[in-house]
Motif scaffolding. Structure first.
Motif, mmCIF file in Angstrom:
data_model
loop_
_atom_site.group_PDB
_atom_site.id
_atom_site.type_symbol
_atom_site.label_atom_id
_atom_site.label_comp_id
_atom_site.label_asym_id
_atom_site.label_seq_id
_atom_site.Cartn_x
_atom_site.Cartn_y
_atom_site.Cartn_z
ATOM 1 N N LEU A 144 0.830 -1.210 0.000
ATOM 2 C CA LEU A 144 0.000 0.000 0.000
ATOM 3 C C LEU A 144 0.862 1.257 0.000
ATOM 4 O O LEU A 144 2.040 1.228 0.392
ATOM 5 C CB LEU A 144 -0.907 0.011 1.226
ATOM 6 C CG LEU A 144 -1.939 -1.120 1.361
ATOM 7 C CD1 LEU A 144 -2.653 -1.008 2.712
ATOM 8 C CD2 LEU A 144 -2.949 -1.080 0.221
ATOM 9 N N SER A 145 0.258 2.349 -0.393
ATOM 10 C CA SER A 145 0.945 3.637 -0.281
ATOM 11 C C SER A 145 1.018 4.041 1.183
ATOM 12 O O SER A 145 0.307 3.479 2.025
ATOM 13 C CB SER A 145 0.186 4.700 -1.069
ATOM 14 O OG SER A 145 -1.082 4.947 -0.467
ATOM 15 N N LYS A 151 -4.343 4.300 7.111
ATOM 16 C CA LYS A 151 -5.755 3.991 7.330
ATOM 17 C C LYS A 151 -5.999 2.490 7.524
ATOM 18 O O LYS A 151 -7.098 2.095 7.897
ATOM 19 C CB LYS A 151 -6.592 4.481 6.140
ATOM 20 C CG LYS A 151 -6.494 5.973 5.885
ATOM 21 C CD LYS A 151 -7.265 6.358 4.625
ATOM 22 C CE LYS A 151 -7.129 7.835 4.316
ATOM 23 N NZ LYS A 151 -7.854 8.203 3.062
ATOM 24 N N PHE A 152 -4.986 1.687 7.280
ATOM 25 C CA PHE A 152 -5.167 0.237 7.273
ATOM 26 C C PHE A 152 -5.248 -0.306 8.704
ATOM 27 O O PHE A 152 -4.429 0.044 9.558
ATOM 28 C CB PHE A 152 -4.007 -0.429 6.528
ATOM 29 C CG PHE A 152 -4.190 -1.908 6.320
ATOM 30 C CD1 PHE A 152 -5.001 -2.379 5.308
ATOM 31 C CD2 PHE A 152 -3.549 -2.822 7.143
ATOM 32 C CE1 PHE A 152 -5.169 -3.745 5.106
ATOM 33 C CE2 PHE A 152 -3.710 -4.184 6.948
ATOM 34 C CZ PHE A 152 -4.527 -4.653 5.931
#
Length: 515
Positions: A144-145, A151-152
């Motif tokens: 992911l970025s 937010k993960f």
């Protein structure tokens, strides 16, 4: 030869340093570090049970200090375990009884008659699935970025597992082998109980049988020794089942004598004769049994003394009893002959069952005594109580905490207990987990959810699906699952992107490179 001796001496030093560590120093072994070292492999082996055991040890003590419960429930399948992680649970419990009904090749009720490797195999299966979900989550997260990573939600898919070892399935060597399987499977904690092999009758709610003091301590010693040989930090829990016991297999250990019951009316025949006579006559066996127990006036020897003695005589007898914690029957008879004028009739042989069991008096005190005796060998304690009688819970755990204030305890909620009938209000039930935690009872499990809960939900869904088809499925399952963005069964949970990563790496070498 010199190298082997040098390795052996180094192993002894490492074992003694390990036993002195904060994690191990509360234990007392009845064997030497030299004996452990002599049984170890010549190459060092490490097991994930140590990582999981240490993780659980910290978790239990954190909750003990905060006086908060760790709530969990029975689980035997990877899908359930993964959702427990996503829901924020902290532990997974693997029940022997549930495994026997869900996983064993020949399923059956909780008689502990399933193969001894059943629960270790379940734990191993769950642990491998935990590792899979841990890998797929890590792989996905790292892809992911930075903004997406913030937010993960990261879930702990490697929840420690507490496993039911039942009674160990046999002799000392059988217990050692089962313990070895649990260590290799990735178990964080295993519990062994003091029930008798082949006499577990949870189906009838009658006839629960415990083994003598000494036999139970041998079981725990065998398990502890095996863990030491393997160098595992897996936790060992003693589960004391004598609170509901009606029988004991033997009177070989004098520490059990004051709880063994016998007939005081010696004019009756044997219990076996009474039961066999009822069977031949086609009468109700349980009624015949209860009738014989009443006619035989069955009680423990101290109770028989109280029935025969005056109040003053019984006080004198009690003083002699209190002078020794565990008097044998011979000693108790000697005390009675010195203090009581009337004869004290007592025979524990004629009240034995057809398989040789002696009648046994269950009470909080024998739970306390057995649990204390097991403390030097174990990390935690579970005083098994199918009926959570609050005054007995307090009595037992207050006494145990006086001996070991830092000990963590366990508790199991049954699926059929009538809380309202026992005087619990809805508020009492809601507060029960936290009230238990205040007594150090932090590990709390509902073992049979994997039966009672899943069976109920599947039954309700099946009836709905038969009647409503896909319309009901869309409303109750597919719609909520997708709208909540939980992806309960989609590509993310299945780890498609993890497989894609493997494929991309394997396919990175283009065939054109060979041209």
């Amino acid at each position: 030869m010199t190298e082997l001796i040098s390795q052996y001496e180094n192993d002894i030093a490492r074992i003694e340093a390990w036993w002195a560590s904060d994690r191990q120093k509360h234990l007392q072994r009845p064997y030497s570090s030299a004996k452990v070292a002599s049984m170890r492999n010549t190459i060092p082996l490490e097991y994930p049970s140590s990582i999981q055991g240490n993780k659980l040890w910290k978790l239990l003590n954190k909750h003990r200090e905060e006086q908060t419960p760790i709530m969990t429930f029975g689980c035997v399948d990877p899908g359930t375990a993964s959702q427990m992680s996503r829901a924020g649970m902290e532990l997974v419990y693997v029940s022997g009884g549930v495994s026997g009904l869900q996983i064993a090749p020949e399923i059956g009720r909780d008689h502990a008659d399933y193969p001894s490797d059943t629960v270790p195999r379940v734990v191993s299966h769950l642990f491998k699935s935990q590792c899979f979900h841990d890998r797929r989550q890590k792989s996905y997260f790292l892809g992911l970025s930075k903004e997406e990573q913030q937010k993960f939600q990261i879930n702990d898919y490697l929840l420690p597992m507490v496993a039911d070892g039942d009674m160990g399935f046999g002799s000392v060597t059988a217990i050692m082998k089962e313990t070895k399987m649990f260590v290799e499977a990735g178990t964080a904690m295993v519990h062994f109980d003091d029930l008798a092999i082949g006499l577990k009758k949870f189906t009838e709610k009658v006839g629960r049988t415990v083994v003598p003091f000494s036999e139970y301590l041998r079981r725990l010693t065998a398990a502890r020794f095996q863990m030491d040989v393997m160098g595992s930090e897996m936790l060992l829990m003693s589960r004391i089942d004598s609170y509901h016991a009606e029988f004991i297999t033997s009177v070989v250990d004098y520490r059990d004598h004051k709880y063994v019951k016998g007939a005081t009316n010696l004019e009756v025949g044997t219990l076996i004769h009474a039961v066999n006579k009822a069977i031949e006559a086609g009468e109700d066996v349980q009624e015949a049994r209860f009738k014989w127990l009443a006619e035989a006036k069955v009680m423990t020897f101290p109770e028989a003394v109280q029935a025969a003695a005056t109040e003053q005589e019984y006080q004198e007898f009690s003083k002699l009893m209190q002078a020794k914690q565990f008097p044998s029957l011979a000693e108790m008879k000697s005390y009675a002959s010195k203090t009581v004028a009337a004869p004290v009739n007592f025979d524990w042989e004629i009240s034995r069952s057809s398989v040789g069991q002696y009648l046994y008096k269950s009470c909080p005190q024998n739970v306390i005594e057995r649990a204390i005796a097991a403390m030097p060998l174990t990390d935690t304690t579970w005083a098994r109580m199918d009926t959570p009688i609050w005054k007995d819970i307090v009595e037992i755990h207050t006494a145990l905490r006086e001996v070991d204030p830092a000990r963590c305890f366990g508790f199991g909620f049954t699926g059929a207990f009538n809380y309202a009938g026992a005087g619990y209000s809805e508020k009492d039930v809601a507060e029960l987990p936290h009230n238990l935690a205040k007594l150090g009872i932090v590990f709390q499990t509902q073992p049979i959810f994997a039966l009672q809960g899943t069976n109920m939900f599947v039954y309700k869904f099946a009836k709905m699906f038969k009647e409503e088809g896909m319309a009901g499925y869309l409303r109750d399952i597919q719609g909520p699952s997708l709208s909540e963005k939980h992806d309960h069964g989609g590509t993310a949970w299945g780890g498609n992107y993890l497989a894609d990563q493997y494929l991309n790496i394997a396919n990175a070498m283009d065939l054109s490179m060979n041209l």
